[in-house]
Design an enzyme around this catalytic site. Structure first.
Site, PDB file in Angstrom:
ATOM      1  N   GLY A   1       0.818  -1.202   0.000  1.00 28.34           N
ATOM      2  CA  GLY A   1       0.000   0.000   0.000  1.00 28.34           C
ATOM      3  C   GLY A   1       0.851   1.250   0.000  1.00 28.34           C
ATOM      4  O   GLY A   1       1.996   1.242  -0.449  1.00 28.34           O
ATOM      5  N   SER A   2       0.317   2.305   0.546  1.00 29.06           N
ATOM      6  CA  SER A   2       0.969   3.608   0.494  1.00 29.06           C
ATOM      7  C   SER A   2       2.084   3.713   1.533  1.00 29.06           C
ATOM      8  O   SER A   2       2.108   2.982   2.529  1.00 29.06           O
ATOM      9  CB  SER A   2      -0.047   4.722   0.728  1.00 29.06           C
TER      10      SER A   2
ATOM     11  N   GLY B   1       2.094   2.440   5.380  1.00 36.33           N
ATOM     12  CA  GLY B   1       3.180   1.506   5.679  1.00 36.33           C
ATOM     13  C   GLY B   1       3.967   1.912   6.912  1.00 36.33           C
ATOM     14  O   GLY B   1       4.367   1.067   7.717  1.00 36.33           O
TER      15      GLY B   1
ATOM     16  N   GLU C   1       5.681  -3.415   0.935  1.00 36.88           N
ATOM     17  CA  GLU C   1       5.872  -2.951  -0.437  1.00 36.88           C
ATOM     18  C   GLU C   1       5.022  -1.701  -0.591  1.00 36.88           C
ATOM     19  O   GLU C   1       3.787  -1.766  -0.568  1.00 36.88           O
ATOM     20  CB  GLU C   1       5.469  -3.988  -1.477  1.00 36.88           C
TER      21      GLU C   1
ATOM     22  N   CYS D   1       2.468   0.072  -8.653  1.00 39.78           N
ATOM     23  CA  CYS D   1       3.613   0.680  -7.964  1.00 39.78           C
ATOM     24  C   CYS D   1       4.831   0.748  -8.881  1.00 39.78           C
ATOM     25  O   CYS D   1       5.543   1.755  -8.898  1.00 39.78           O
ATOM     26  CB  CYS D   1       3.958  -0.106  -6.706  1.00 39.78           C
TER      27      CYS D   1
END
Length: 484
Positions: free
Chosen positions: A234-235, A239, A256, A290
């Site tokens: 995610g963001s 994170g 990630e 991403c």
């Protein structure tokens, strides 16, 4: 193709959706439900449970019980079950495809790519192994290392590739002997629940579970003392909160996070073939990946021709999900509003728009935005420094290698990058200077179950994919035997 076994004939129902807890399909303990909308049509999707802390506790307890037995199951048996699962997943591909269109909004081609990637990684991960490594074997002592499962994992899945990301997490956890609880994004819960439901036919109760919920569910899982490792996609902002929460119980985490990948195009490329490839990657999944190009740097000697070729590609992209090339809508309303706000900033700053528009297309229902390219904006503009996560990206000029390397590295992101050149020596020279976990030459965003995917800077903690990705779900143990 799927093998002709009874397991592959399992037919999932994609009309009703439940949590998967301790081998059972369950509603929320309170009966509370919620739903999402199809981002292309704005029609309501089916209801899903809103899990409670009681549901979390039950799932964690079941996972803890299951992990003990699953860890002692031979690796070869775990491989066999994971491959049988992959066959059954393939047999249900049409149902997963339609549900993916309904909940995430991909074009049909992009949805097909996600399913293909999922099958590739399910089967590829099943073929990986973590054998014991002998450090010393002498007449005085024997020393070896081995990897043992951590226990219970929580897989927090993002909404942009919900099937693929969930399956990578659970395959890595299960093949290494862990149990896992999947927590889908509230924006894309449906396929994740069916992934776990399909697992009921292959794995013991508690080994693969899934909980749907609201914004409370993630923190409950991350903070739970019964969870041993959290894998989050995610963001960057979320994170960091996940990592902070994990620190309170000293649990492992694999993160990630976002990316702002540069693509550096050198002067010797074949413009006609390269420009559409770079543009294709940049617009893939409506820019909601991403590891795709988010900043394109083109050598000044070919800049105008290369930009024109990219614009031609952008103008050929359809907003109809069943055409090719095409892109779907932005996946959910919060992200749609974020991208629209970025486009409004581009308009306010009077940046040059080479293709597309800063306004949503007229007469188009859903969260659609036109494929948009910004021509040579300043390096400090938001479209350059931020991750748009939408169908818009900048193209900029460069002259000197040292300059383009410095500009490419001038970011807190470090997930991926690419260099495009027919001079492999030049491409390799540039690639080795880039601060990114994966640097591709003459391609971008290609992944393989046997190849690790690390990240630099704020883009990642730990590694996914490959043997290194399996190690994230394990403790390393040294066995030291004195023989003298």
């Amino acid at each position: 193709m799927a093998s002709n076994t009874s397991e592959t004939k399992i037919k999932l129902d994609f009309e009703t959706f439940f949590n998967v807890i301790d081998g059972q399909l369950c509603s929320s303990s309170t009966g509370l439900t919620r739903f999402t909308v199809n981002p292309a049509t704005l029609e309501e999707n089916a209801s899903v449970p809103v899990s409670t802390i009681d549901d979390v506790n039950k799932a964690v307890q079941s996972a803890q019980n299951a992990a003990k037995t699953w860890a002692s199951t031979p690796w070869s048996e775990r491989q066999k079950k994971l491959k049988a699962y992959a066959d059954a997943f393939e047999a249900n591909a049409e149902g997963f495809l339609q549900m993916l269109l309904n909940e995430q909004g991909k074009s049909i081609r992009e949805a097909q790519i996600e399913l293909w990637l999922t099958l590739t990684f399910l089967r590829g991960t099943a073929d990986l192994s973590l054998p014991e490594e002998v450090i010393e074997d002498s007449d005085k002592r024997k020393v070896l290392t081995r990897h043992v499962p951590l226990g219970v994992a929580a897989g927090l899945v993002s909404w942009n590739y919900p099937i693929f990301i969930a399956c990578v997490k659970f395959a890595s956890a299960l093949i290494t002997g862990n149990a896992i609880i999947l927590k889908p994004s509230p924006h894309a819960p449906y396929c994740n629940l069916k992934i776990a439901e399909l697992g009921l036919h292959f794995f013991p109760p508690g080994v693969l579970q899934a909980l749907s919920g609201d914004d409370n569910l993630g923190p409950w899982l991350v903070e739970h003392s019964g969870i041993n490792v959290v894998s989050f996609t995610g963001s960057v902002g979320v994170g960091k909160r996940v990592m902070e929460s994990c620190s309170k119980t000293l649990k492992r985490c694999v993160l990630e996070l976002g990316g702002n990948d540069p693509a550096i195009v050198c002067s010797d490329v074949d413009i006609e073939s390269t420009a559409p490839k770079v543009a294709y990657f940049a617009f893939a999944n409506s820019g909601q990946i991403c590891t795709i190009p988010k900043r394109v740097y083109v050598h000044e000697s070919i800049y105008d021709k290369f930009l024109s070729a990219m614009v031609a590609y952008a103008n050929s992209v359809s907003l109809k999900q069943d055409e090719n090339p095409s892109i779907g809508p932005v996946s959910n309303q919060p992200q749609y509003e974020r991208v629209k706000e970025l486009l409004a900033d581009i308009e306010k700053d009077e940046l040059t728009i080479a293709a597309g528009n800063t306004k949503p297309p007229e007469g188009k229902q859903g969260f659609f935005l036109s494929p948009t390219i910004i021509d040579n904006p300043p390096d400090n503009s938001r479209i350059v420094t931020e991750e748009p996560f939408g169908p818009v990206f900048p193209v900029m000029r460069w002259t000197e290698e040292s300059d383009v390397v410095q500009r490419s590295n001038d970011t807190n992101f470090g997930l991926g990058a690419s260099v495009w050149s027919r001079d492999i020596a030049q491409a390799d020279r540039i690639a080795r200077q880039l601060q990114a976990g994966t640097v591709w030459v003459n391609t971008h965003a290609e992944v393989d179950p046997g190849i690790p995917c690390p990240g630099f800077k704020d883009s990642a903690i730990g590694v996914q994919y490959g043997v290194e990705g399996l190690k994230a779900y394990c403790n390393l143990q040294t066995l030291f035997t004195k023989l003298d």
